[in-house]
Design a protein around this motif. Structure first.
Motif, short mmCIF file in Angstrom:
data_model
loop_
_atom_site.label_atom_id
_atom_site.label_comp_id
_atom_site.label_asym_id
_atom_site.label_seq_id
_atom_site.Cartn_x
_atom_site.Cartn_y
_atom_site.Cartn_z
N ASP A 1 9.04 -12.12 7.79
CA ASP A 1 9.89 -11.90 6.47
C ASP A 1 10.40 -10.57 6.54
N PRO B 1 8.08 -9.68 12.70
CA PRO B 1 7.53 -10.05 11.26
C PRO B 1 8.26 -11.11 10.82
N ASN C 1 14.47 -6.86 -0.18
CA ASN C 1 13.55 -7.45 -0.63
C ASN C 1 13.80 -8.02 -1.94
N SER D 1 12.06 -6.78 5.56
CA SER D 1 11.71 -5.77 4.82
C SER D 1 12.68 -5.32 4.17
N THR E 1 5.68 -3.00 12.97
CA THR E 1 4.59 -1.77 12.95
C THR E 1 3.81 -1.76 14.18
N LYS F 1 12.72 -0.50 12.54
CA LYS F 1 13.61 -1.66 11.67
C LYS F 1 15.03 -2.08 12.53
N TYR G 1 14.38 -6.16 9.74
CA TYR G 1 12.94 -6.66 9.75
C TYR G 1 11.98 -5.38 10.36
N THR G 2 11.07 -5.00 9.93
CA THR G 2 10.14 -3.82 10.26
C THR G 2 9.00 -4.16 10.78
N SER H 1 6.71 2.35 13.09
CA SER H 1 7.45 1.21 12.58
C SER H 1 8.79 1.34 13.06
#
Length: 473
Positions: free
Chosen positions: A391, A389, A396, A393, A42, A138, A39-40, A136
């Motif tokens: 969803d 987040p 994908n 990242s 930001t 992750k 998950y990222t 960002s």
């Protein structure tokens, strides 16, 4: 290779290409479903170019790419990463410490190891046409990713503030020491000036000097007047000492001398009358002569008394002239001394003024540095806060499917062509013509396609006729 040959190969090898495409898609889907999710989160910051509230100076260089690149380097620096570790107190976590021990064997700094691992998963992107920088992070856990992104932003803001206030604090310490030295210098100069004024008895040197200059001018005027009077007195005294003393104004204007001269004139007139009438031996004539002689003596005595007064007046005038000249010389010496004292006092006063200006300048810089060192805000502010987040990242699935379809298609076509090269087949009539170098007379039709067969034979015959030499030629 012509386009027809390309289509013919694809028609012949379409199952192979399709198999490769499906294999790639299946592998992509399997990897997307089996790989751990990332998950990222930001967060963003904005650089403000408004004037500084303390120094009242703008920062025109803040909007340059070099400045923004500097901010990116600061965010990615070890100082910010290690501050994140200290903020989150990860060194106190037993699990994190165990991971560090397993990874490094206890060598090195745990803080530096965590900072390095955090930097590998962080991405900083500055905006091209604005002063916004995105940070960002992750991680497998969305909350952890958001927390680390916000922690990096907060650590960066604190670091920027430190980079601004730390030099100001050092300057403040420096100017504090300089201000003490400047104050000591000012006090020493003021003490020296006060002692000099007490010693010389100076309260207002300029006013007193004006008074003494006025007195000197007055004495100079008196001396000039007395010199004129003395010159006249010398001339009158010389006249009184000579044979023309009886022509002095004082003698001529004296009533006693005038009366005596009148008596003398009457006595001389009577003497002439009696001498002519009675003779010189007459007792009256003799008595009258004696009276005339006595009157002349009285006139001479009165003249000497009057001329003696002129000499006394001349002596007094000369003494007054000498006294005024002496007073003028003393006043001139006094004024010169006062000017010298004033010049010395002016030097001391300039020393005091210079020390005061130096102290004021250092004190102003000390105040400015102290205010900058106590600042709680910098020219960088947080713009957005990172949220967990919903969803992942990575991986994908949609993007991976698109890439798998595109890549699988290209790879399937490539595999089909490689297979065609290793196992060459005749796909078109042109392949026989090119490969064997002889014309094709006919093409056998497929079973159940008579019309197409006749058309193919006719087409082949036309080609053969076209390739045969023309007898007319």
């Amino acid at each position: 290779m012509t386009f027809g040959q390309f289509i013919a190969i694809l028609r012949a090898r379409w199952m192979l290409a399709l198999g490769v495409l499906l294999g790639i898609v299946l592998i992509s889907v399997a990897l997307s479903l089996t790989l751990p999710k990332q998950y990222t989160a930001t967060a963003s910051i904005v650089v403000d170019a408004k004037p500084d509230p303390f120094s009242a100076l703008g920062y025109p260089s803040m909007v340059t790419p070099a400045f923004m690149a500097t901010q990116v380097d600061i965010i990615q620096s070890d100082r910010v990463a290690q501050r994140v570790v200290r903020m989150l107190r990860l060194t106190e976590n037993p699990q994190v410490r165990k991971q560090w021990m397993d990874a490094t064997g206890g060598e090195g700094s745990m803080e530096a190891w965590l900072a390095d691992s955090f930097q590998k998963k962080m991405d900083v992107k500055p905006s091209r046409e604005s002063n916004v920088v995105s940070v960002s992070y992750k991680a497998p856990d969305p909350k952890f990713a958001a927390g680390l992104a916000n922690a990096f932003v907060q650590a960066y803001l604190d670091t920027v503030l430190e980079l601004k206030t730390d030099p100001a604090k050092r300057y403040s310490s420096f100017f504090d020491a300089r201000s003490k030295e400047a104050r000591d210098t000012l006090e020493a100069a003021q003490t020296k000036l006060s002692a000099f004024q007490r010693e010389k008895g100076i309260f207002n040197a300029d006013e007193r000097l004006d008074v003494e200059n006025a007195r000197m001018s007055e004495l100079s005027s008196q001396l000039v007047a007395l010199q004129a009077v003395s010159a006249e007195s010398v001339s009158r005294n010389a006249q009184a000492s000579g044979s023309s003393a009886d022509r002095l104004t004082e003698v001529l204007n004296s009533p006693i001398v005038g009366q005596l001269k009148a008596d003398l004139a009457r006595s001389e007139a009577r003497l002439q009358e009696l001498s002519a009438r009675l003779g010189d031996s007459n007792p009256q004539v003799i008595e009258l002569k004696a009276n005339i002689a006595e009157t002349k003596l009285k006139i001479a005595d009165e003249t000497r008394r009057i001329t003696g007064g002129v000499g006394v007046t001349n002596t007094i005038n000369r003494q007054r002239e000498a006294q005024v000249r002496s007073e003028l010389e003393a006043q001139r010496t006094k004024v010169l001394h006062m000017k010298q004292v004033r010049d010395e006092g002016s030097v001391l006063m300039r020393d005091v003024d210079n020390a005061q200006r130096a102290y004021d300048a250092v004190l102003a810089r000390l105040t400015q540095s102290s205010l900058e060192g106590q600042a709680t805000q910098s020219n960088v502010s947080g713009l957005t806060v990172a949220l967990p987040p919903p969803d992942p990242s990575f991986p994908n699935l949609t993007l991976n499917l698109l890439l798998a379809v595109f890549g699988g298609t290209l790879l399937g076509v490539l595999v089909a062509f490689i297979k065609e090269i290793t196992d060459r087949r005749i796909r078109l009539v042109e392949d026989l013509t090119v490969g064997l170098g002889i014309p094709v007379i006919g093409v056998m039709p497929k079973p159940g396609s008579k019309k197409k067969g006749r058309l193919a034979i006719a087409d082949a015959q036309r080609r053969v006729v076209g390739q045969l030499p023309n007898p007319a030629k």
